[in-house]
Design an enzyme around this catalytic site. Structure first.
Site, PDB file in Angstrom:
ATOM      1  N   GLU A 216       0.596  -1.351   0.257  1.00 29.64           N
ATOM      2  CA  GLU A 216       0.438   0.280  -0.154  1.00 29.64           C
ATOM      3  C   GLU A 216       0.835   1.549   0.281  1.00 29.64           C
ATOM      4  OE1 GLU A 216      -3.577   2.029   2.652  1.00 29.64           O
ATOM      5  OE2 GLU A 216      -2.259   0.246   2.993  1.00 29.64           O
TER       6      GLU A 216
ATOM      7  N   LYS B 137      -8.723   3.741  -3.435  1.00 23.60           N
ATOM      8  CA  LYS B 137      -9.294   3.265  -2.312  1.00 23.60           C
ATOM      9  C   LYS B 137     -10.849   3.998  -1.858  1.00 23.60           C
ATOM     10  CE  LYS B 137      -8.369   2.219   2.377  1.00 23.60           C
ATOM     11  NZ  LYS B 137      -7.425   2.010   3.576  1.00 23.60           N
TER      12      LYS B 137
ATOM     13  N   CYS C 129      -6.102  -2.600   1.887  1.00 24.88           N
ATOM     14  CA  CYS C 129      -6.125  -2.756   4.266  1.00 24.88           C
ATOM     15  C   CYS C 129      -7.188  -2.757   3.620  1.00 24.88           C
ATOM     16  CB  CYS C 129      -5.616  -1.056   4.056  1.00 24.88           C
ATOM     17  SG  CYS C 129      -4.967  -0.920   6.197  1.00 24.88           S
TER      18      CYS C 129
END
Length: 322
Positions: A47, A130, A164
């Protein structure tokens, strides 16, 4: 690479040149070349590997880190643009696909936590931003807009990403199941004991391979020319990310290639994913076959409940159900 036979993935648990885009991209290019030489089809990075995860946002009071943010924003990646040329050239030379975790900077200066896909010809093939930044990430990253839940086809293998804690969004997972993905990438900053069960549950629930990859980063890796760095960060024993890299098979079994938490990884061969294992778990429905219908029926059932039991239906649901 066989269209539906075996698929080789290299998950890179490494230390970026923190807040240094060019230095980190040199590390990226080196790993791409080595993974290609080892026969990888896809190379996956953690990430926000470029220019590094904004850990500083968790350690300082909001708006007291302006110089840190300025460095972070300056070293972020513009897509499209020349920033990723080195990674694209490396992918083309090695003949591999790359899924690279970046902080993307738009022309307006907005930052997104993203995964950029580079194909084996060195072209940008897709981008996933994201959906919702986690915790202190919201001080630096915007909510995802535009390219979301992107799926790329790599020689017949469908690959998507959830970054995540997007893994804790059931409808995001369901959307990817509906897209028929075979491999779910989860670049992460989560080093907790709960993360591995999350990956294993998702692999079994979706009957797909899950690749979780995180960085190895310590306080000693932070540039000391940033204000207060000596006070905010310690030395080699101050872990920002201990690494939690794991590849899981569709049944939930952890495959060979797990990198021990808290250690710099040794040289490892790419992990072979045997695609014949997909959708072979007896007694479990394929989620893509029933998720949308089940959710729609749930909404109707809630709406039709008697007045003796009042259930609040979100406005967006009401619009969809009328």
């Amino acid at each position: 690479m066989s269209a539906r036979g075996e698929f080789r993935v290299a998950a890179v648990q490494e230390t970026p040149a923190y807040l240094d885009r060019e230095g980190t991209l040199e590390i990226v290019a080196d790993h791409i070349a080595r993974a290609g030489a080892d026969g990888a089809d896809l190379v996956v990075f953690p990430e926000s590997f470029v220019p590094g995860y904004p850990d500083f946002a968790w350690r300082q009071n909001p708006f007291s880190d302006s110089e840190w943010y300025a460095r972070f924003q300056d070293q972020a990646v513009e897509i499209p643009g020349p920033d990723l040329d080195q990674a694209c050239d490396a992918a083309a030379a090695a003949g591999v696909w790359v899924a690279l975790g970046v902080t993307e900077r738009t022309r307006s200066g907005t930052l997104y936590n993203a995964v950029v896909y580079i194909d084996d010809h060195g072209e940008i093939a897709g981008l996933h931003r994201k959906l919702v930044p986690t915790g202190a990430e919201r001080l630096v990253h915007a909510h995802g807009q535009g390219p979301l839940l992107t799926v790329v086809d790599i020689g017949g293998v469908r690959v998507g990403s959830l970054i995540c804690w997007e893994m804790y969004m059931p409808l995001a997972r369901a959307a990817h199941y509906e897209q028929g993905i075979d491999v779910l990438l989860s670049p992460t900053w989560d080093n907790s004991d709960e993360w591995l069960p999350t990956l294993r549950h998702t692999a079994k629930e979706g009957q797909l391979f899950v690749v979780g990859v995180s960085a190895f980063l310590r306080g000693c890796d932070v540039p000391r020319d940033l204000p207060g760095a000596e006070d905010i960060y310690g030395d080699a024993d101050d872990f920002m990310s201990r690494g939690n890299t794991t590849i899981v098979a569709p049944g939930g079994e952890v495959l060979e290639g797990v990198v021990d938490v808290g250690s710099r990884p040794p040289e490892r061969q790419p992990v072979t994913l045997r695609l014949s294992e997909l959708n072979r778990i007896l007694g479990i429905e394929i989620p893509a076959d029933f998720v949308p219908q089940t959710l729609a029926q749930l909404g109707l059932d809630i709406q039709e409940q008697s007045s003796e039991r009042v259930v609040a239906i979100p406005p967006a649901w009401r619009a969809d159900l009328t």
